[in-house]
Design an enzyme around this catalytic site. Structure first.
Site, PDB file in Angstrom:
ATOM      1  N   HIS A  46       0.651  -0.955  -0.021  1.00  0.00           N
ATOM      2  CA  HIS A  46       0.000   0.213  -0.007  1.00  0.00           C
ATOM      3  C   HIS A  46       0.437   1.001   0.225  1.00  0.00           C
ATOM      4  CE1 HIS A  46      -3.917  -1.810   1.026  1.00  0.00           C
ATOM      5  NE2 HIS A  46      -3.202  -2.363   1.433  1.00  0.00           N
ATOM      6  N   ASN A  99     -10.777  -2.306   2.824  1.00  0.00           N
ATOM      7  CA  ASN A  99     -10.310  -2.213   0.772  1.00  0.00           C
ATOM      8  C   ASN A  99     -11.180  -2.066   0.819  1.00  0.00           C
ATOM      9  OD1 ASN A  99      -7.197  -3.272   0.818  1.00  0.00           O
ATOM     10  ND2 ASN A  99      -7.507  -5.214   1.514  1.00  0.00           N
TER      11      ASN A  99
HETATM   12  C1  HEM Z   1      -1.285  -1.867   4.652  1.00  0.00           C
HETATM   13  C2  HEM Z   1       0.205  -5.928   6.797  1.00  0.00           C
HETATM   14  C3  HEM Z   1      -3.692  -8.037   5.694  1.00  0.00           C
HETATM   15  C4  HEM Z   1      -6.381  -3.337   4.393  1.00  0.00           C
HETATM   16  C5  HEM Z   1      -0.371  -2.975   5.368  1.00  0.00           C
HETATM   17  C6  HEM Z   1       0.706  -2.929   6.157  1.00  0.00           C
HETATM   18  C7  HEM Z   1       1.115  -4.278   6.180  1.00  0.00           C
HETATM   19  C8  HEM Z   1       0.023  -5.010   6.725  1.00  0.00           C
HETATM   20  C9  HEM Z   1       2.674  -4.658   6.983  1.00  0.00           C
HETATM   21  C10 HEM Z   1       1.526  -1.314   5.954  1.00  0.00           C
HETATM   22  C11 HEM Z   1       1.299  -0.818   7.059  1.00  0.00           C
HETATM   23  C12 HEM Z   1       2.735   0.595   7.299  1.00  0.00           C
HETATM   24  O1  HEM Z   1       3.264   0.260   6.624  1.00  0.00           O
HETATM   25  O2  HEM Z   1       1.702   1.252   7.678  1.00  0.00           O
HETATM   26  C13 HEM Z   1      -1.312  -6.901   6.508  1.00  0.00           C
HETATM   27  C14 HEM Z   1      -1.545  -8.609   6.786  1.00  0.00           C
HETATM   28  C15 HEM Z   1      -1.913  -9.015   6.827  1.00  0.00           C
HETATM   29  C16 HEM Z   1      -2.831  -7.867   6.199  1.00  0.00           C
HETATM   30  C17 HEM Z   1      -0.331  -9.028   7.741  1.00  0.00           C
HETATM   31  C18 HEM Z   1      -2.755 -10.081   7.044  1.00  0.00           C
HETATM   32  C19 HEM Z   1      -2.328 -11.363   7.888  1.00  0.00           C
HETATM   33  C20 HEM Z   1      -4.692  -7.298   5.210  1.00  0.00           C
HETATM   34  C21 HEM Z   1      -6.582  -6.937   4.764  1.00  0.00           C
HETATM   35  C22 HEM Z   1      -7.380  -5.918   4.691  1.00  0.00           C
HETATM   36  C23 HEM Z   1      -5.639  -4.926   4.676  1.00  0.00           C
HETATM   37  C24 HEM Z   1      -7.339  -8.314   4.751  1.00  0.00           C
HETATM   38  C25 HEM Z   1      -8.066  -5.072   3.954  1.00  0.00           C
HETATM   39  C26 HEM Z   1      -9.410  -5.861   4.877  1.00  0.00           C
HETATM   40  C27 HEM Z   1      -4.884  -2.267   4.241  1.00  0.00           C
HETATM   41  C28 HEM Z   1      -4.543  -1.200   4.116  1.00  0.00           C
HETATM   42  C29 HEM Z   1      -3.215  -0.996   4.232  1.00  0.00           C
HETATM   43  C30 HEM Z   1      -2.628  -2.036   4.845  1.00  0.00           C
HETATM   44  C31 HEM Z   1      -6.080  -0.579   3.581  1.00  0.00           C
HETATM   45  C32 HEM Z   1      -2.705   1.089   3.906  1.00  0.00           C
HETATM   46  C33 HEM Z   1      -3.092   1.434   5.197  1.00  0.00           C
HETATM   47  C34 HEM Z   1      -2.633   2.856   4.407  1.00  0.00           C
HETATM   48  O3  HEM Z   1      -3.076   4.010   3.710  1.00  0.00           O
HETATM   49  O4  HEM Z   1      -1.287   3.279   5.372  1.00  0.00           O
HETATM   50  N1  HEM Z   1      -0.717  -3.981   5.830  1.00  0.00           N
HETATM   51  N2  HEM Z   1      -2.190  -6.620   5.521  1.00  0.00           N
HETATM   52  N3  HEM Z   1      -4.844  -5.383   4.966  1.00  0.00           N
HETATM   53  N4  HEM Z   1      -3.610  -3.447   4.757  1.00  0.00           N
HETATM   54 FE1  HEM Z   1      -2.908  -5.094   4.641  1.00  0.00          FE
END
Ligand code: HEM
Length: 423
Positions: A46, A99
């Site tokens: 992201h 999402n």
């Molecule tokens: C961002 C991990 C599943 C939505 C991220 C980031 C990590 C991560 C490490 C970066 C955060 C940052 O640097 O600030 C994971 C892991 C998941 C997972 C380990 C599953 C075990 C999901 C799911 C969704 C999701 C299921 C949606 C429902 C997002 C969004 C961001 C993000 C929207 C961006 C947030 C922003 O705009 O700063 N995720 N994620 N992720 N994830 Fe996940």
């Protein structure tokens, strides 16, 4: 020669800079440091995103993003879109990190790093390649439902204003009496969902690789505020076992005829951010950030997300990232966390421990959280595949799959697995 006077015969006449003790100075512009001071690294996933502020019942900041490619990649790629909302409430921040699709690829956080590796560019060529994606996901048929969204027309949203949002996970709402309800959150844009077909995406992205960020910024600046209706679906946890699928499973949606969408409000983005670095790059969302009345559900993937976001944010932004203005609560707050790298919440009290008769701060009033007794065998469980619902605009969907499966390195075995899954 008078060493203390300027002039042709003076010792002050050196043609180059020196220190007062006479040593030559080769750079009078830069301090001597160990290593370059760098800006914060971009998010691992992201990375490419745009933010805006607005109003709900309480002010939110929202960050939309694509998932896989880098910070300056085109915003016209077929990729899920992040829809992350931070509500600054009177009782602290609530982050709903969702999402645009209501389901997800996998059900176990253990698989997340490999999934991201498969989706990211090939480490050798730095090119995203279908054969790697199809190879990985051919081992994960639970991803099929997500792929029905990704390879559908909504796989490329027209921009960030014309797309749905979903909290994806099941959360728990608890009323004052302590009664818990399972809920799913949904965002529906009042200007409708619009997508780009492949040739449109090429034209739009070719002319402006930041078209979605620009559209969001320009719309808000022109007073054409993006707006979403917010809905919840509500389930009594007592009914959890009455469905023929696991209601907490992120690869499933809840049937709307049985659990209808109930309107709960409207979110309007009426204010552009003032600074991209402070209000986009430094923003940190985390599914663990909740407020009284809202709780998680006992779902493996959500439990993994609860700790993994703050891990990466401590690395990406520093240990005191919650003090950065965009992440700090807007309500009064008080605890004994202090000092450490990048801490700018300096305090002048002498009492930084609890309890103390010198600190009048008391415990807050107790609020209910779901009480549960967890039992079961500790094990690495394989989660069984369950039915899912197809929603397809068939012709284009099939065409996209033919194209993906035509990758010369998607060998026969990978192709036949995918064909058998879809058939
Ligand atoms: C961002 C991990 C599943 C939505 C991220 C980031 C990590 C991560 C490490 C970066 C955060 C940052 O640097 O600030 C994971 C892991 C998941 C997972 C380990 C599953 C075990 C999901 C799911 C969704 C999701 C299921 C949606 C429902 C997002 C969004 C961001 C993000 C929207 C961006 C947030 C922003 O705009 O700063 N995720 N994620 N992720 N994830 Fe996940």
């Amino acid at each position: 020669m008078d060493p203390y006077k300027r002039g042709p015969s003076s010792a002050f006449n050196s043609p180059f800079w020196t220190t007062n003790s006479g040593a030559p100075v080769w750079n009078n512009n830069s301090s001597l440091t160990v290593g370059a001071r760098e800006r914060i690294p971009e998010r691992v996933v992201h990375a490419r995103g745009a933010s805006a502020k607005g109003f709900f019942e309480t002010p939110p900041i929202v960050r939309f993003s694509t998932v896989i490619h880098e910070r300056d990649s085109p915003e016209t790629l077929r990729d899920p879109r992040g829809f992350a909302v931070k509500f600054y409430t009177r009782e602290g921040n609530f982050d709903l990190v969702g999402n645009n699709f209501p389901v997800f690829f996998i059900r176990d956080g253990m698989k997340f790093p490999d999934m991201v590796h498969a989706l990211k560019p090939n480490p050798k060529s730095h090119i995203q390649e279908n054969w790697r994606i199809l190879d990985f996901f051919s081992h994960h048929p639970e991803s099929l439902h997500m792929f029905t969204f990704l390879f559908d027309d909504i796989g490329i949203p027209q921009d960030y204003r014309h797309m749905d949002g979903s909290g994806v996970h099941t959360y728990t709402l608890i009323d004052k009496a302590g009664k818990a309800h399972y809920v799913k959150f949904h965002w529906k844009p009042t200007c409708g969902v619009k997508n780009l077909l492949e040739d449109e995406a090429i034209t739009v992205g070719g002319a402006n690789h930041s078209h979605a960020t620009q559209d969001l910024y320009d719309s808000i600046a022109a007073g054409n505020y993006p707006e979403w209706k917010v809905f919840i679906q509500v389930m009594d946890p007592a009914d959890e076992d009455r469905f023929d699928f696991d209601p907490l499973d992120v690869t499933k949606t809840w049937p709307e005829d049985i659990l209808p969408l109930q309107p709960v409000g409207r979110m309007v983005l009426s204010k552009n951010i003032d600074n991209f670095f402070a209000e986009n790059e430094q923003l940190a969302f985390c599914p663990s950030v909740i407020v009284p009345g809202i709780y998680y559900s006992d779902y493996k993937l959500l439990q993994t997300r609860i700790f993994s976001y703050s891990d990466t944010q401590k690395h990406r932004l520093g240990p005191n990232y919650l003090q950065l203005p965009a992440n700090a609560p807007k309500c009064v707050h008080h605890n004994n966390h202090h000092e450490g790298f990048m801490n700018f919440m300096h305090r002048d009290e002498e009492v930084n421990y609890f309890p103390s008769r010198f600190d009048p701060a008391r415990h807050a009033e107790k609020y209910p959280i779901p009480t549960a007794i967890c039992s079961g065998k500790r094990d690495k469980c394989i989660i069984n595949i369950m039915p899912f619902w197809l929603r397809l605009r068939q012709e284009r969907f099939v065409k996209r799959w033919i194209e993906a499966l035509s990758d010369p390195r998607a060998k026969y075995e990978i192709r036949s697995i995918w064909i058998s899954y879809w058939s």
